[in-house]
Design a protein around this motif. Sequence first.
Motif, mmCIF file in Angstrom:
data_model
loop_
_atom_site.group_PDB
_atom_site.id
_atom_site.type_symbol
_atom_site.label_atom_id
_atom_site.label_comp_id
_atom_site.label_asym_id
_atom_site.label_seq_id
_atom_site.Cartn_x
_atom_site.Cartn_y
_atom_site.Cartn_z
ATOM 1 N N CYS A 65 0.859 -1.185 0.000
ATOM 2 C CA CYS A 65 0.000 0.000 0.000
ATOM 3 C C CYS A 65 0.892 1.231 0.000
ATOM 4 C CB CYS A 65 -0.905 0.013 1.231
ATOM 5 S SG CYS A 65 -1.640 1.623 1.563
ATOM 6 N N CYS A 73 -1.177 6.672 0.545
ATOM 7 C CA CYS A 73 -1.332 7.861 -0.295
ATOM 8 C C CYS A 73 -1.730 9.111 0.495
ATOM 9 C CB CYS A 73 -2.402 7.597 -1.344
ATOM 10 S SG CYS A 73 -2.124 6.092 -2.279
ATOM 11 N N CYS A 94 -9.208 5.031 -1.380
ATOM 12 C CA CYS A 94 -9.870 4.052 -0.514
ATOM 13 C C CYS A 94 -10.614 4.779 0.604
ATOM 14 C CB CYS A 94 -8.837 3.081 0.073
ATOM 15 S SG CYS A 94 -7.518 3.876 0.995
HETATM 16 S S1 SF4 Z 1 -5.656 4.164 -2.249
HETATM 17 FE FE1 SF4 Z 1 -5.571 3.501 -0.084
HETATM 18 S S2 SF4 Z 1 -5.164 1.283 -0.111
HETATM 19 FE FE2 SF4 Z 1 -4.739 2.088 -2.149
HETATM 20 S S3 SF4 Z 1 -2.535 2.446 -2.144
HETATM 21 FE FE3 SF4 Z 1 -3.515 4.418 -1.591
HETATM 22 S S4 SF4 Z 1 -3.659 4.412 0.645
HETATM 23 FE FE4 SF4 Z 1 -3.159 2.289 0.012
#
Ligand code: SF4
Lengths: 496, 244
Positions: free
Chosen positions: A184, A187, A192
């Motif tokens: 992960c 981000c 998500c």
């Molecule tokens: S969107 Fe969420 S689960 Fe996906 S890589 Fe980014 S932080 Fe991780």
Amino acid sequence: MDIRSQISMVFHLDKCIGCHTCSIACKNIWTDRKGTEYMWWNNVETKPGTGFPTRWEDQDKYKGGWEVVKGELELRSTNKTKTITNIFHNPNMPTLDDYYEPWTYKYKDLFDSPEGDDQPTARPISMVTGEEMDIEAGPNWDDDLAGSPIYAENDINLDGLSEEQREQMFAIERLMMFYFPRICNHCLNPSCVASCPSGALYKRGEDGIVLLDQEECRAWRSCIPACPYKKTYFNWNTGKSEKCILCFPRVETGQAPACFHSCVGRIRYLGVLLYDAKKIEETAKFPDEELVDAQREMILDPFDENVIREAKKNGIADSTIEAAQKSPVYKFVKEWGLALPPHIEYRTLPMLFYVPPMLPVMSAQEGDSVRNVNEEFFPDFDKARAPIKYLAKMFGGGNESHLRYVLKKQSAIRAYRRAETVGDIEKIDADKALLEADCTAAEAEGIYQLTSLCTFEDRFVIPAAHREEAIEMMKDPLEHKQETGFGFRDEPERGW
Amino acid sequence: MNMLQNYLDTFFFALFPYVTLFAFFVITIQRYRSKSFTYSSLSSQFLENRQHFWGLVPFHYGIIAVLTAHFVWFLVPGTVLWWNSIPARLYVMEIAMFIFGLMTLVGLINIVSRRKTNVRARIVTSPADWWVLGILTFQVITGILTAYFHRWGSSWFAASLAPYLWSVFKLSPDLSYVSAMPITIKLHVVGAFSIILLFPYTRLVHILVLPNPYLWRKPQLVRWNWNRRKIRTPNASFKAKNNN
Ligand code: SF4
Ligand code: HEM
Ligand code: SF4
């Protein structure tokens, strides 16, 4: 300015040997429970290839990440209305078959089979249904199959490459591959989090780790399509989604996450970045080609007086600022410009960066002998085995200039070191190479040190978690210390 | 015979409702407080994705429409009677509800057959799930039969069932409204209370955690285990969860 600190990561792809030790370390700690067998919070892919889950980069299918619609950032997979209409059946939801059906073997048969003419075999059985099954896919089924028509040619990053470039990639003598370990990205603009109807997903304020609250997840499963990297997984047994937690219990106690700690190629770096949280939205809206630069722009100089002052005002601990100053990630990403985010065009602003692979050996077979076709220090990257365009699609938001910059610098440093140690390159040529690659001798030395001779302490600069200050607010820390380690927690037992 | 019926009526319409409502309120809250981990829709879409659509979607659209209608009939019976005073409006309402009822039934049949035939779906099917699906099927069938054989339910519901339900809530159940009802309708009422009884012990609790705050919250959520900005202001009190 709203300065926050983020635990960030760099993976140096030229150093990855594809051993999957990282995946196993993670699996053994976190995902060997019922319902999680198929999850690989850390996985290692072969590129070109289709990855895990199959073709996860195909956002026409999974609708992961964000897009800019009329100047506004919107999730591709969901929005407030779609949350209501799609809650009963999510049209972009991947299923177990997009990953693989996890299995074990009936080892008992090896011992219990009656005597006969044939050796007993251990038949594979599904870890979901318990029934016998034929194994058709696995989490790294395309391992090392970079030339194969099933896997490599279906790599979505090849879309848009010319026929000629494709042919180049798949000509036997030019076949290339590299490993692409993924976790992960924790981000800055996580899709998500933004997709979760229950608000179960969140970003931790202090260190930016993105977590999924097991108590609040209600299996609406919006996050699964929404994460463009497919790093939230659905536990079919507990009816809760789960994701990489960056081993926060380890990080809080000053240890590197298990996949980092165990990495055989020592490709992984972890450290703090300070960034301006005010700029998240505006940054995520830049055009694809400008995203890499825009994201770098958000990352602040931890030596800058003004930044330090603002950081302190925002409650960032001195020890965290110090860690930011020593951060290997800061060096790779910002100072040297060597590490690039994966698929930044998904606009989640990933905080895991990759030093793209050089794949340097540009030799060709002539008759019986293999000869180096490149006499220059600077190989012609346009003739390189991995087309720049391909790498730019993965790491540059399509912008090839970043890839050229990185590859040029990397090869200049090799020339520089070769002049130092082997001596078959003139010093003056090496210096010229550095100059052309926007690099000084001191910088080259730094890069060389941190790439080749790095110790644990160089690779992992983990700030203190300062839990004691949080506790102090509620009660006497000493009293708390005497109490920890006791108490009960619910078992993560499936609902009824 | 009459004696027996009296006893049965008293049990099912004067006693049973209180048992179910008591369980509903006490157990649901208790479960939420001590075992909130078990509050989940327990989706099985990840294991089977195709039949899932033809089951879950018609079922939910159907049941939510029908249930909402029942609530309206119960809460504002007067308005319903007023609406129904014009036959065209009555027909529209009745036909729409009948169609939603059929949708629910089609969905339920698909859900049951999916859980019966698909190996993966069967793995995540608990006895509680069968109880729920069984009682819901019973309820939908008695509902459809009622609608068919005892027409214009929205009107007589407002006229005689709503007062009965209100009497239950006012703690003086008035059986005179129900004792003369046909057997299908009685079964439907008992079924409804049975669902309320099963509710806290099954996945039906997912209805209570429906995610309405999403509609007005900001997309990104940040939680501070401790907010050091606040730590530095001695007067501010600590809040473990601080969304920003
Ligand atoms: S969107 Fe969420 S689960 Fe996906 S890589 Fe980014 S932080 Fe991780
Ligand atoms: C109010 C809004 C509701 C929402 C958001 C909702 C949502 C959901 C979801 C997401 C699932 C899981 C589907 C899957 O397997 O992927 C589910 C299943 C289910 N829901 Fe609901 N639901 C709602 C109302 C209801 C109502 C009113 C009932 C019935 C009284 C109901 C009965 C069920 C049943 C029985 C299942 C299990 C179906 C199966 O066996 O697969 N739901 N619901
Ligand atoms: S442990 Fe390190 S070298 Fe091995 S596959 Fe994982 S990232 Fe690559």
